[in-house]
Design an enzyme around this catalytic site. Structure first.
Site, mmCIF file in Angstrom:
data_model
loop_
_atom_site.group_PDB
_atom_site.id
_atom_site.type_symbol
_atom_site.label_atom_id
_atom_site.label_comp_id
_atom_site.label_asym_id
_atom_site.label_seq_id
_atom_site.Cartn_x
_atom_site.Cartn_y
_atom_site.Cartn_z
ATOM 1 N N PHE A 148 0.812 -1.221 0.000
ATOM 2 C CA PHE A 148 0.000 0.000 0.000
ATOM 3 C C PHE A 148 0.837 1.259 0.000
ATOM 4 O O PHE A 148 0.368 2.324 -0.383
ATOM 5 C CB PHE A 148 -0.938 0.000 1.221
ATOM 6 C CG PHE A 148 -0.276 0.466 2.496
ATOM 7 C CD1 PHE A 148 -0.209 1.825 2.803
ATOM 8 C CD2 PHE A 148 0.327 -0.432 3.379
ATOM 9 C CE1 PHE A 148 0.431 2.269 3.952
ATOM 10 C CE2 PHE A 148 0.966 0.005 4.523
ATOM 11 C CZ PHE A 148 1.014 1.360 4.813
ATOM 12 N N LYS A 172 -1.198 -6.838 -9.426
ATOM 13 C CA LYS A 172 -2.154 -7.004 -8.312
ATOM 14 C C LYS A 172 -1.730 -6.005 -7.242
ATOM 15 O O LYS A 172 -0.872 -6.279 -6.409
ATOM 16 C CB LYS A 172 -2.078 -8.447 -7.786
ATOM 17 C CG LYS A 172 -3.311 -8.969 -7.099
ATOM 18 C CD LYS A 172 -3.728 -8.304 -5.822
ATOM 19 C CE LYS A 172 -2.834 -8.410 -4.635
ATOM 20 N NZ LYS A 172 -3.234 -7.447 -3.556
ATOM 21 N N GLU A 175 -4.866 -3.861 -1.976
ATOM 22 C CA GLU A 175 -6.324 -3.662 -1.961
ATOM 23 C C GLU A 175 -6.709 -2.479 -1.080
ATOM 24 O O GLU A 175 -7.873 -2.147 -0.946
ATOM 25 C CB GLU A 175 -7.044 -4.951 -1.526
ATOM 26 C CG GLU A 175 -6.791 -5.431 -0.106
ATOM 27 C CD GLU A 175 -5.510 -6.249 0.052
ATOM 28 O OE1 GLU A 175 -4.491 -5.924 -0.606
ATOM 29 O OE2 GLU A 175 -5.523 -7.206 0.859
ATOM 30 N N ARG A 176 -5.697 -1.823 -0.450
ATOM 31 C CA ARG A 176 -6.031 -0.687 0.412
ATOM 32 C C ARG A 176 -6.045 0.641 -0.354
ATOM 33 O O ARG A 176 -6.712 1.572 0.038
ATOM 34 C CB ARG A 176 -5.047 -0.609 1.574
ATOM 35 C CG ARG A 176 -5.300 -1.732 2.556
ATOM 36 C CD ARG A 176 -4.422 -1.607 3.770
ATOM 37 N NE ARG A 176 -3.407 -2.655 3.774
ATOM 38 C CZ ARG A 176 -2.428 -2.722 4.649
ATOM 39 N NH1 ARG A 176 -2.300 -1.804 5.570
ATOM 40 N NH2 ARG A 176 -1.565 -3.697 4.593
ATOM 41 N N SER A 225 5.406 -7.033 3.246
ATOM 42 C CA SER A 225 6.026 -7.377 4.530
ATOM 43 C C SER A 225 6.779 -8.710 4.416
ATOM 44 O O SER A 225 6.501 -9.520 3.522
ATOM 45 C CB SER A 225 4.957 -7.430 5.620
ATOM 46 O OG SER A 225 3.883 -8.234 5.195
ATOM 47 N N CYS A 280 9.531 1.856 3.409
ATOM 48 C CA CYS A 280 10.480 0.776 3.713
ATOM 49 C C CYS A 280 11.888 1.322 3.822
ATOM 50 O O CYS A 280 12.776 0.654 4.314
ATOM 51 C CB CYS A 280 10.429 -0.306 2.654
ATOM 52 S SG CYS A 280 11.032 0.301 1.094
ATOM 53 N N GLU A 382 9.503 -4.377 12.767
ATOM 54 C CA GLU A 382 9.184 -3.152 12.039
ATOM 55 C C GLU A 382 7.918 -2.541 12.640
ATOM 56 O O GLU A 382 6.927 -3.230 12.823
ATOM 57 C CB GLU A 382 8.942 -3.539 10.572
ATOM 58 C CG GLU A 382 8.643 -2.370 9.671
ATOM 59 C CD GLU A 382 8.422 -2.813 8.214
ATOM 60 O OE1 GLU A 382 7.727 -3.825 7.990
ATOM 61 O OE2 GLU A 382 8.942 -2.138 7.319
HETATM 62 P P1 NAD Z 1 1.574 -6.561 2.981
HETATM 63 O O1 NAD Z 1 2.612 -7.610 3.086
HETATM 64 O O2 NAD Z 1 0.439 -6.582 3.953
HETATM 65 O O3 NAD Z 1 0.888 -6.592 1.519
HETATM 66 C C1 NAD Z 1 1.654 -6.639 0.366
HETATM 67 C C2 NAD Z 1 0.875 -7.386 -0.711
HETATM 68 O O4 NAD Z 1 0.664 -8.727 -0.279
HETATM 69 C C3 NAD Z 1 -0.492 -6.786 -0.992
HETATM 70 O O5 NAD Z 1 -0.706 -6.754 -2.389
HETATM 71 C C4 NAD Z 1 -1.450 -7.725 -0.292
HETATM 72 O O6 NAD Z 1 -2.692 -7.838 -0.954
HETATM 73 C C5 NAD Z 1 -0.732 -9.052 -0.338
HETATM 74 N N1 NAD Z 1 -1.051 -9.901 0.824
HETATM 75 C C6 NAD Z 1 -1.443 -9.472 2.050
HETATM 76 N N2 NAD Z 1 -1.632 -10.536 2.858
HETATM 77 C C7 NAD Z 1 -1.352 -11.639 2.140
HETATM 78 C C8 NAD Z 1 -1.344 -13.035 2.439
HETATM 79 N N3 NAD Z 1 -1.661 -13.503 3.650
HETATM 80 N N4 NAD Z 1 -0.989 -13.893 1.459
HETATM 81 C C9 NAD Z 1 -0.656 -13.443 0.239
HETATM 82 N N5 NAD Z 1 -0.640 -12.131 -0.095
HETATM 83 C C10 NAD Z 1 -0.984 -11.240 0.844
HETATM 84 O O7 NAD Z 1 2.347 -5.163 3.028
HETATM 85 P P2 NAD Z 1 1.734 -3.715 3.150
HETATM 86 O O8 NAD Z 1 1.240 -3.499 4.534
HETATM 87 O O9 NAD Z 1 0.842 -3.438 2.014
HETATM 88 O O10 NAD Z 1 3.067 -2.835 2.934
HETATM 89 C C11 NAD Z 1 3.952 -2.515 3.965
HETATM 90 C C12 NAD Z 1 5.107 -3.480 4.024
HETATM 91 O O11 NAD Z 1 5.799 -3.480 2.780
HETATM 92 C C13 NAD Z 1 6.137 -3.069 5.055
HETATM 93 O O12 NAD Z 1 6.610 -4.232 5.690
HETATM 94 C C14 NAD Z 1 7.235 -2.426 4.234
HETATM 95 O O13 NAD Z 1 8.523 -2.436 4.806
HETATM 96 C C15 NAD Z 1 7.191 -3.278 3.014
HETATM 97 N N6 NAD Z 1 7.816 -2.614 1.883
HETATM 98 C C16 NAD Z 1 9.015 -3.087 1.456
HETATM 99 C C17 NAD Z 1 9.656 -2.460 0.407
HETATM 100 C C18 NAD Z 1 10.986 -2.959 -0.097
HETATM 101 O O14 NAD Z 1 11.354 -2.616 -1.206
HETATM 102 N N7 NAD Z 1 11.691 -3.764 0.643
HETATM 103 C C19 NAD Z 1 9.066 -1.367 -0.220
HETATM 104 C C20 NAD Z 1 7.822 -0.918 0.245
HETATM 105 C C21 NAD Z 1 7.198 -1.565 1.304
#
Ligand code: NAD
Length: 498
Positions: A148, A172, A175-176, A225, A280, A382
């Site tokens: 998101f 994909k 969804e937020r 994450s 991140c 985090e």
């Molecule tokens: P998230 O892991 O909740 O979601 C990321 C994606 O995974 C979304 O598209 C979501 O729909 C999907 N997802 C969520 N739950 C899932 C599940 N149980 N099984 C399969 N797919 C699932 O992350 P977020 O809250 O949207 O974003 C924040 C996180 O992203 C933080 O941990 C941040 O550090 C990380 N991030 C990392 C980078 C990097 O380059 N390392 C960059 C930006 C954000």
């Protein structure tokens, strides 16, 4: 209520059986609903992508680059509208929303140079009459699963390079905050990408699993994450795909005794609290070296943090806006409480912050916690909010070991005037992206982005030449052209006609 649908060739067909709520972070409450897709919907998108991909791969690279040029122009022309759309769902202030789009556009600029980057290698005369050359071919259909917190930049990291390389791409998004990704796909179509080259499917775990299992999808790029990144990596690889999966972070800023503390405080205000800490590459841990440095830094940090203005995302004076959801606000406040229980000393407490006129918004005030130690859960994990933790280190070696031993290894920064200390630090620290007097060391688009340890699974970074590597397969041709004389001699014979 506003409905957000999939962007696939021919449209979704039927109304979605499942929907997700999109919140209004400034005021609380639900502002829209997004369709949540399933494997059958993905099949439709994949079929459309398969139909167009050979022609797109066969389109010469300079024509593909022209689409990228046009797309960049269109995004720039729509910058204000896109930034407001992004800010309204994410909660980041307009300046940050524009930054999100701009950093993505820089990858599109890189993709405009794809004809040059895709040139292969050539060896003439590797043997008698033998030449060897290589070519990079698209993997076919790529997919991106994005978080998101950068709903414009991260999709562009992925589809910019993948599409320029001749792939079709299925995105994909989170969804937020799914509206901007859909708008970007519309603009790509307007820029001249054939229908089916870029499609957007919405969804949650069900859609992610469908992508990971789909036999026609050759590569998956994930950012989110760490636990989910790890899961995505394992499941995708088990299904025979190439996968890059970027995860969470806990970036440290090391402050040496000789650092310019006014500059450090200014940098930390942006790096720890900008975008409500939901980056991140945010800097949520500061490590002053020596107690004297710690005391001097803290004395300057407290008034600077107290002066930060928290406001709604369209407030042009606000330093940062709300976090993304009520659940996330509670999680961040929970971590602050946990850190205090673990022995951290709260110097500035952002819990319970309310904004007049927006009492139901998802706001968290800026928070500073001192005397945080490496054994604390709140340090190991985090937080992803506007919270800065101070971990004091007695000397350089201890400061170096903190980010090096942490489970995450995304970014790190050192603030110093000493070139030798900076050089040693950059060479020895066990982290993927290093800043020297640069608080958020996100590499420019023609370099590559990626962390180490639990911040990234897979071995290829995002964008730059690493991105090209990820979205293409290399083919090497060894060709022998005998002299054609047929008499066994080495005579050079040019075929004649007639
Ligand atoms: P998230 O892991 O909740 O979601 C990321 C994606 O995974 C979304 O598209 C979501 O729909 C999907 N997802 C969520 N739950 C899932 C599940 N149980 N099984 C399969 N797919 C699932 O992350 P977020 O809250 O949207 O974003 C924040 C996180 O992203 C933080 O941990 C941040 O550090 C990380 N991030 C990392 C980078 C990097 O380059 N390392 C960059 C930006 C954000």
């Amino acid at each position: 209520m506003r409905q957000i649908d999939h962007f696939i060739v021919g449209g979704p067909g039927a109304p979605a059986a499942r929907k997700g709520d999109i919140f209004d972070p400034n005021n609380g409450g639900v502002q829209a609903q997004v369709a949540l897709g399933d494997a059958a919907l993905l099949d439709k998108a994949v079929a459309a992508a398969l139909a167009v991909q050979p022609a797109w791969a066969g389109t010469n690279p300079q024509r593909r680059a022209r689409v990228m040029f046009k797309f960049k122009e269109l995004v720039e022309a729509n910058m204000d509208a896109l930034a407001h759309m992004l800010s309204a769902e994410h909660g980041k202030v307009i300046a940050d929303a524009k930054g999100d789009i701009q950093r993505g556009l820089e990858v599109i600029e890189f993709a405009c140079g794809i004809p040059h980057v895709l040139k292969g290698e050539y060896t003439q005369g590797a043997g008698p009459g033998i030449d060897v050359f290589s070519m990079r071919q698209p993997i076919g259909i790529g997919a991106g699963i994005t978080p998101f917190n950068f709903p414009a930049m991260i999709p562009m990291w992925m589809f910019g390079v993948a599409i320029a390389c001749g792939n079709c791409f299925i995105l994909k998004p989170s969804e937020r905050d799914p509206s901007v990704p859909v708008r970007l796909a519309e603009l790509m179509l307007e820029a001249g990408a054939p229908e089916g080259v870029l499609q957007v499917v919405h969804g949650d775990k069900e859609m992610v699993d469908a992508i990971l299992d789909h036999p026609a999808i050759g590569g998956v790029s994930f950012v989110g994450s760490s636990d989910i990144a790890h899961y995505v990596y394992n499941r995708g690889v088990a299904a025979g795909k190439r996968v890059q999966a970027m995860g969470g972070a806990k970036n440290h800023g090391i402050v040496m005794p000789d650092a310019d503390l006014d500059q450090v405080v200014n940098d930390l205000a942006g790096a720890a609290f900008g975008s409500a800490g939901e980056r991140c590459m945010a800097l949520p841990v500061v490590v002053p070296v020596g107690d004297d440095t710690a005391e001097r830094l803290k004395a300057k940090l407290i008034p600077a943090i107290e002066a930060l203005r928290v406001g709604i995302s369209t407030d042009a004076e606000a330093h940062y806006g709300p976090v993304v959801t009520q659940a996330h606000k509670e999680k961040v406040e929970g971590w602050i409480a946990r850190c205090a229980e673990e022995g951290g000393e709260i110097a500035v407490d952002g819990r319970g912050f309310t904004l007049q006129g927006h009492e139901n918004g998802f706001f968290v005030g800026p928070t500073l916690i001192d005397h945080v130690t490496p054994d604390m859960d709140s340090y190991r994990n985090e937080i992803f909010g506007p919270v800065l933790q101070i971990v004091r280190a007695p000397d350089f070696e201890t400061a170096l070991s903190l980010p090096s031993k942490h489970q995450y290894g995304n970014g790190v920064a050192i603030f110093t005037r000493n070139g030798h200390a900076a050089r040693e630090f950059a060479a020895r620290v066990n982290v993927g992206m290093v800043g020297v007097n640069v608080p958020i060391p996100v590499p420019v688009a023609y370099h590559t982005f990626g962390g180490w340890k639990r911040s990234a699974f897979g071995d290829t970074n995002q964008h730059g030449t690493e991105g090209v590597k990820f979205w293409t397969k290399i083919k090497t041709v060894t060709a022998r052209w005998p002299d054609g004389g047929g008499d066994g001699s080495n005579a050079f014979v040019i075929p004649t006609i007639g």
